[in-house]
Every structure is written in C-alpha cells, then in structure tokens.
Design a protein around this motif. Structure first.
Motif, mmCIF file in Angstrom:
data_model
loop_
_atom_site.group_PDB
_atom_site.id
_atom_site.type_symbol
_atom_site.label_atom_id
_atom_site.label_comp_id
_atom_site.label_asym_id
_atom_site.label_seq_id
_atom_site.Cartn_x
_atom_site.Cartn_y
_atom_site.Cartn_z
ATOM 1 N N HIS A 285 0.850 -1.188 0.000
ATOM 2 C CA HIS A 285 0.000 0.000 0.000
ATOM 3 C C HIS A 285 0.892 1.247 0.000
ATOM 4 C CE1 HIS A 285 -2.731 -2.895 2.336
ATOM 5 N NE2 HIS A 285 -3.331 -2.693 1.175
ATOM 6 N N PRO A 286 0.924 2.022 -1.089
ATOM 7 C CA PRO A 286 1.698 3.254 -1.055
ATOM 8 C C PRO A 286 1.012 4.279 -0.156
ATOM 9 C CG PRO A 286 0.438 3.154 -3.088
ATOM 10 C CD PRO A 286 0.224 1.841 -2.378
ATOM 11 N N ALA A 287 1.800 5.083 0.503
ATOM 12 C CA ALA A 287 1.251 6.050 1.453
ATOM 13 C C ALA A 287 2.012 7.363 1.350
ATOM 14 C CB ALA A 287 1.328 5.495 2.879
ATOM 15 N N VAL A 288 1.444 8.382 1.957
ATOM 16 C CA VAL A 288 2.115 9.672 2.077
ATOM 17 C C VAL A 288 1.834 10.173 3.488
ATOM 18 C CG1 VAL A 288 0.174 11.034 1.199
ATOM 19 C CG2 VAL A 288 2.514 11.888 0.936
ATOM 20 N N LEU A 352 0.035 12.392 10.247
ATOM 21 C CA LEU A 352 -1.240 12.004 9.640
ATOM 22 C C LEU A 352 -0.944 11.287 8.331
ATOM 23 C CD1 LEU A 352 -3.846 14.902 10.053
ATOM 24 C CD2 LEU A 352 -3.954 12.593 10.987
ATOM 25 N N PRO A 353 -0.616 9.992 8.371
ATOM 26 C CA PRO A 353 -0.394 9.249 7.129
ATOM 27 C C PRO A 353 -1.721 8.843 6.494
ATOM 28 C CG PRO A 353 0.666 8.222 9.058
ATOM 29 C CD PRO A 353 -0.335 9.190 9.552
ATOM 30 N N VAL A 354 -1.690 8.692 5.176
ATOM 31 C CA VAL A 354 -2.829 8.164 4.434
ATOM 32 C C VAL A 354 -2.284 7.215 3.377
ATOM 33 C CG1 VAL A 354 -2.858 10.148 2.859
ATOM 34 C CG2 VAL A 354 -4.910 8.743 3.106
ATOM 35 N N ALA A 355 -2.956 6.069 3.195
ATOM 36 C CA ALA A 355 -2.469 5.034 2.281
ATOM 37 C C ALA A 355 -3.524 4.666 1.256
ATOM 38 C CB ALA A 355 -2.060 3.789 3.058
ATOM 39 N N CYS A 356 -3.063 4.396 0.037
ATOM 40 C CA CYS A 356 -3.917 3.833 -1.013
ATOM 41 C C CYS A 356 -4.022 2.331 -0.775
ATOM 42 C CB CYS A 356 -3.315 4.121 -2.384
ATOM 43 S SG CYS A 356 -4.066 3.171 -3.732
ATOM 44 N N MET A 357 -5.243 1.840 -0.544
ATOM 45 C CA MET A 357 -5.446 0.445 -0.165
ATOM 46 C C MET A 357 -5.762 -0.460 -1.351
ATOM 47 S SD MET A 357 -4.758 0.828 2.943
ATOM 48 C CE MET A 357 -5.131 -0.780 3.646
ATOM 49 N N THR A 358 -5.820 0.092 -2.555
ATOM 50 C CA THR A 358 -6.154 -0.704 -3.743
ATOM 51 C C THR A 358 -5.097 -0.504 -4.829
ATOM 52 O OG1 THR A 358 -7.527 1.138 -4.520
ATOM 53 C CG2 THR A 358 -8.639 -0.646 -3.304
ATOM 54 N N PRO A 359 -3.825 -0.759 -4.525
ATOM 55 C CA PRO A 359 -2.759 -0.446 -5.489
ATOM 56 C C PRO A 359 -2.832 -1.308 -6.737
ATOM 57 C CG PRO A 359 -1.874 -1.752 -3.685
ATOM 58 C CD PRO A 359 -3.277 -1.384 -3.300
ATOM 59 N N MET A 360 -2.574 -0.678 -7.876
ATOM 60 C CA MET A 360 -2.522 -1.367 -9.163
ATOM 61 C C MET A 360 -1.080 -1.607 -9.612
ATOM 62 S SD MET A 360 -5.737 -1.642 -9.675
ATOM 63 C CE MET A 360 -5.783 -2.246 -11.357
ATOM 64 N N SER A 361 -0.140 -0.815 -9.117
ATOM 65 C CA SER A 361 1.256 -0.924 -9.532
ATOM 66 C C SER A 361 1.859 -2.233 -9.045
ATOM 67 C CB SER A 361 2.069 0.247 -8.967
ATOM 68 O OG SER A 361 1.526 1.480 -9.377
ATOM 69 N N ARG A 362 2.762 -2.793 -9.844
ATOM 70 C CA ARG A 362 3.413 -4.046 -9.488
ATOM 71 C C ARG A 362 4.916 -3.931 -9.724
ATOM 72 N NH1 ARG A 362 -0.895 -4.361 -7.638
ATOM 73 N NH2 ARG A 362 -2.390 -6.085 -7.661
ATOM 74 N N GLY A 363 5.690 -4.467 -8.777
ATOM 75 C CA GLY A 363 7.136 -4.426 -8.871
ATOM 76 C C GLY A 363 7.747 -5.804 -8.790
ATOM 77 N N THR A 364 9.005 -5.860 -8.396
ATOM 78 C CA THR A 364 9.735 -7.129 -8.360
ATOM 79 C C THR A 364 10.630 -7.204 -7.136
ATOM 80 O OG1 THR A 364 11.553 -6.204 -9.671
ATOM 81 C CG2 THR A 364 9.787 -7.343 -10.872
ATOM 82 N N LYS A 389 -3.823 5.472 -11.575
ATOM 83 C CA LYS A 389 -4.877 5.443 -10.555
ATOM 84 C C LYS A 389 -4.306 5.515 -9.143
ATOM 85 C CE LYS A 389 -8.935 2.969 -8.889
ATOM 86 N NZ LYS A 389 -9.801 1.764 -9.005
ATOM 87 N N ASP A 390 -3.195 4.827 -8.897
ATOM 88 C CA ASP A 390 -2.632 4.831 -7.542
ATOM 89 C C ASP A 390 -2.294 6.248 -7.095
ATOM 90 O OD1 ASP A 390 -2.848 2.117 -7.764
ATOM 91 O OD2 ASP A 390 -0.697 1.708 -7.774
ATOM 92 N N ALA A 391 -1.661 7.015 -7.980
ATOM 93 C CA ALA A 391 -1.301 8.394 -7.645
ATOM 94 C C ALA A 391 -2.550 9.240 -7.434
ATOM 95 C CB ALA A 391 -0.422 8.992 -8.732
ATOM 96 N N ALA A 392 -3.573 9.004 -8.243
ATOM 97 C CA ALA A 392 -4.803 9.779 -8.111
ATOM 98 C C ALA A 392 -5.500 9.493 -6.786
ATOM 99 C CB ALA A 392 -5.743 9.474 -9.283
ATOM 100 N N VAL A 393 -5.554 8.216 -6.406
ATOM 101 C CA VAL A 393 -6.167 7.856 -5.117
ATOM 102 C C VAL A 393 -5.366 8.457 -3.968
ATOM 103 C CG1 VAL A 393 -6.690 5.935 -3.564
ATOM 104 C CG2 VAL A 393 -7.232 5.745 -5.996
ATOM 105 N N LEU A 398 -4.370 12.657 0.283
ATOM 106 C CA LEU A 398 -3.594 13.787 0.790
ATOM 107 C C LEU A 398 -4.479 15.022 0.930
ATOM 108 C CD1 LEU A 398 -0.890 15.050 1.567
ATOM 109 C CD2 LEU A 398 -0.409 15.363 -0.866
ATOM 110 N N ASP A 399 -5.333 15.267 -0.064
ATOM 111 C CA ASP A 399 -6.261 16.394 0.018
ATOM 112 C C ASP A 399 -7.196 16.230 1.214
ATOM 113 O OD1 ASP A 399 -5.094 17.320 -2.308
ATOM 114 O OD2 ASP A 399 -6.702 16.595 -3.626
ATOM 115 N N PHE A 400 -7.641 14.997 1.452
ATOM 116 C CA PHE A 400 -8.559 14.723 2.563
ATOM 117 C C PHE A 400 -7.910 15.051 3.904
ATOM 118 C CE2 PHE A 400 -10.243 11.991 5.873
ATOM 119 C CZ PHE A 400 -11.617 12.082 5.707
ATOM 120 N N VAL A 401 -6.694 14.569 4.142
ATOM 121 C CA VAL A 401 -6.087 14.787 5.456
ATOM 122 C C VAL A 401 -5.670 16.246 5.642
ATOM 123 C CG1 VAL A 401 -5.341 12.408 5.805
ATOM 124 C CG2 VAL A 401 -3.801 13.984 4.667
#
Length: 494
Positions: A285-288, A352-364, A389-393, A398-401
């Motif tokens: 889950h990416p977060a900021v 105040l961290p916030v995380a994207c819980m539906t990530p589409m990106s895939r790595g290795t 989409k991940d960046a948009a979510v 970030l706007d929410f927090v």
C-alpha cells in the motif's frame, strides 16, 4: 547439529511460519523443525525478550531488522523496508492493528481460481486467528488525547464512527483499531502459537539458522541447506515449507534455481525448475505522510496522559472512500503520535499518514547474488500503474487529510505542518509495511502464479510457500491478521 531428517521443515519462523509450526506440532506427532534466521528468545514467560519487541506502546522496527531498502537509482532516495529477523517475524515489532479488510478482497482471490479462499470460507479462520492472537477492541476511553482528537476530526469530515472496523461489508468507518495486545504486551505469533507447544518433543526451533536453498531431486523438494553457527548443514524432510516473507521467500526459491531463467542465468545459477512468476507481482500500500508540530496544549495533554496510562503511538484507523471508488473504501487514514523513540527524549511527534489500499502498480523482488546474506533488490514500482490510478487515489487522500488538519478544533491542537510532501507524489511516497505477492497463489495455467491454492509450488512435489508472498492481491487491511489467516488456512490442507 541439525537433525538429518524431519517430517516437516519450516524455513522461517516469522508471522506465518510460527503459526504453521505451532499448529502442526499441536495437532499431530509428526516432527517439525523451524529454522529462524534471527534469534529465538524462547517463551514470553522466560523474560528474555527485549522490551521494544514486547512493549506494544512503541513500534519495535529497527530491532533485528533485515535491512531491506528501496536502494535503487531511479528512486533518488533510500527508504527502509523494515522486516523483523526474529522469531515471530513482523508480528514481533508491528503496530498490532488486527484488521481484516473488505469482502471484495478475498472474493477476488477465489474468483481468480483459488478455491477455498472466498470471504465466507475464510471467516472461521479469521475468528480463530483473532482468538489465538488475543485480539480485542480498543475502548474509546483508552485513546490518547491526540488519537481522540483525530477520531473526532474524522467524524466531522463525514466518516461514520463504527463499532467494528472488521465489518467486511462496511464502505466507510472510523474507530479505535482492534489489536493483538494483552496487558500492554504485543502478543505475537510466537507467543500465541509456539509457546503452548514448546514443551512437545516433536517440535524443534533453531534460531540464528539462515535457510539458504532448497534441495531438489528430480521433481521433488526433499529438504534444504542452512547456515548454522557458520557451518552449512543439510536437512531432509517429507515436506518443506518456505516462510521467508514477501522478500525472503522468492529469494530462497531463486537461490535454489527455482524461478525465471532471465533472472537466474545471468547470476550463474543453474535453473532447476523454471517459474517466471517468482519475485514478480510485488506490491504494497503506497502512502504519504504529513508531519505536524503539535501545539503546547496537545503536548501538555499527551504528557499528562503518559504519567499513568498506556499510550500507544497508533490506535485509530479510518476506512475512507475516495471520489475514485464507487463501492468499498480505498484509503486508510491512521494517525501516529507520541514521544520520540530516542531514549531520554521529551519531544513529541504527530503524523497524519494516508495510504492507497487498492494499489494497481506491481514491482519485483529478485536476488542479486547466490550469497544467502546478500539482500535481494526490492522494487515496489510504487505509483507506476499505466493509468495513474494509484497516484490519483493517494492525491485524493492527501487532500482529505489536509482538509481534516485545517478544520477546528483539530487545527488548534495539531499545529502547523512541520514537513509537507513534495507536490510530485512520485518523489515522496512511503509504504504501509504490507508487502505481498512475490510467490503469487493461482492456478497452474497462470504463468504469473508460483503456488496453487494449497500453497504447493507448481511442478514440484513436497514444497510449499506459506506467508504473504502467496497473496495475489493485497487486501484493504494491515497484513498482520491476514498473515496469521494464511497459516491457519493452509494447515487444514497440510
């Protein structure tokens, strides 16, 4: 010296490995050997465990850490991917959030060809995991002043207060998190599953034993080699279960010659069994994270509370639905705050961290050497999905927090932003400590899958993977309890 032969050999005594070992030893007389790369501090009652790993008021990250990092040139910075090298694994150092996720998560696993993993089929195992891990709700009265203020602010933002964050059908909600904390102790899987059976003669746990590679004869895995006290030793086994986690399990397979020839051959490793999915499908889950100074009043309240009460850094979690999600939630907001972790410091931090819980990106996650002490290259490829989409979510989060932090009365407590993420989220992401997917579970006709729905390695008898590496898609949850769930579920088939 290790025994020459056991019925079941478990390579890694982490969160899931401890569950599998404990249940197998409990339910049968078969011989079970656990090789853990880090120390085994014995039972909780023995009093040998370091305080940061037992005291649930603080995160134990940094204690017996493997040292995984982002360390890749394209990231322009190095970010630590903390993983615990100790019996009990990350359940020995995490924030104890006992979260399940959403119904859609596990139903999607089943729909992808993994029979036995639908939500309804997993519910008994979730309940069993919660019971063994002594999961209990956090009462509102136990919230620290910062956590209570954050929760009130989230409700004011329109997130409904809920009694059960583990309602798998609830689209949004905020509550104190259910936690596996017992009388202030981080109740890890070693305490929950190994301590009750440590006395049994059929269970052997060996700490400081680094599993190197699997022994493969023909189409069967017959054991493994490990480094113990500087010596290389081999153990043969009726079945061998890899439990190295999302980073360690694919590395162990690749060192054994099991993986993608395009990865192994340039390293001079003979391909014993080609499986191109090994080390692919890595995601988290990416977060900021927003940092705040905290006002004198908030710090005064926190210090007063800490004089006589248990004050964990993490308590509240909010399930938030961004404008990009139609049905379930796709964000977690999880306030973190308390005294600086440095010994003797009287300063406080508030995040105040916030995380994207539906990530589409895939790595290795692939090895760079056949040396078992050489850490693999970990590339989550955060925020690289083609549609963005991940960046948009995450931007919506970030706007929410930021709006949350600007509203009174919360704004008058939390203070000013002490550090703000770069406008370009691709340069300022962090992670939510939930890596999965590098030995993906799926049918054998799927070239990206590594194990079947029973954890069996495709094309090789006697070999299994049992940990979060097999998760095909990360659930909308902290992976603490899902890692326990995997052990509970797979043992019924073993």
């Amino acid at each position: 010296m290790l025994p020459e032969h056991v019925d079941t050999l478990i390579l890694g005594g982490g969160t899931t490995g401890a569950v599998v070992a404990g249940l197998l030893a409990e339910r049968s007389d078969e011989t079970v050997l656990v090789l853990e790369a880090g120390p085994d501090y014995g039972p909780l009652a023995g009093g040998r465990w370091p305080r940061p790993l037992v005291d649930a008021s603080m995160l134990g990250v940094g204690i017996h850490d493997w040292g995984f990092t982002s360390g890749l040139p394209r990231y322009r910075r190095t970010l630590d991917f903390e993983r615990a090298r100790v019996i009990g694994g990350c359940s020995s150092h995490n924030g104890c959030a006992a979260i399940w996720g959403a119904r859609a998560d596990y139903d999607a696993w089943s729909a992808d060809g993994n029979e036995g993993w639908s939500t309804d089929e997993l519910l008994p195992f979730f309940r069993r995991a919660n019971q063994r891990m002594r999961v209990a709700p956090t009462p509102l009265a136990d919230l620290t002043p910062y956590q209570r203020a954050a929760m009130d602010a989230l409700v004011a933002m329109g997130i409904p207060a809920t009694r059960d964050l583990n309602d798998l059908d609830e689209p949004q909600g905020v509550s104190p998190s259910p936690v596996n904390i017992d009388a202030g102790v981080r109740f890890n899987t070693a305490f929950a599953y190994l301590d009750p059976v440590r006395h049994k003669p059929n269970l052997t746990i060996v700490g400081q034993a680094l599993a190197d590679r699997l022994l493969v004869e023909g189409s069967r895995i017959v054991g493994a080699e490990a480094i113990v006290d500087g010596r290389r030793e081999a153990v043969r086994a009726g079945r061998t279960i890899v439990c190295g986690g999302a980073y360690g399990s694919p590395a162990m397979l690749e060192r054994s010659g099991i993986g993608d020839p395009l990865v192994l051959e340039p390293l001079g490793i003979k391909v014993v069994h080609g499986l191109e999915g090994v080390g692919a499908n890595l995601h988290d889950h990416p977060a900021v994270d927003l940092f705040f100074t905290g006002t004198d009043e908030l710090i005064r309240q926190m210090r007063s509370r800490a004089e006589d009460r248990f004050c964990p850094e993490e308590q509240v979690i909010a399930k938030v639905r961004s404008p990009l999600e139609e049905d379930a939630f796709d964000l977690h907001v999880y306030p973190v705050g308390g005294p600086w972790r440095e010994e003797g410091s009287d300063e406080y931090f508030f995040e105040l961290p916030v995380a994207c819980m539906t990530p589409m990106s895939r790595g290795t996650c692939h090895i760079v050497s056949a040396d078992p002490e050489a850490l693999p290259a970990v590339d989550h490829a955060f925020l690289t999905d083609p549609e963005g989409k991940d960046a948009a979510v995450l931007q919506a989060g970030l706007d929410f927090v930021r709006e949350m932090a600007s509203r009174e009365p919360f704004a008058s407590l939390i203070g000013e932003e002490a550090w703000a993420p770069d406008v370009d989220l691709s340069k300022s992401w962090i992670h939510y400590y939930h890596p999965v997917g590098t030995c993906k579970m799926g049918p054998d006709w799927d070239p990206a899958s590594v194990v079947d729905a029973r954890g069996r390695i495709h094309g090789l008898e006697g070999g299994y993977v049992a940990d979060c590496a097999i998760i095909p898609r990360v659930p909308r949850a902290n992976t603490n309890i899902p890692a326990v769930l995997i052990g509970e579920r797979l043992v019924t088939w073993l």
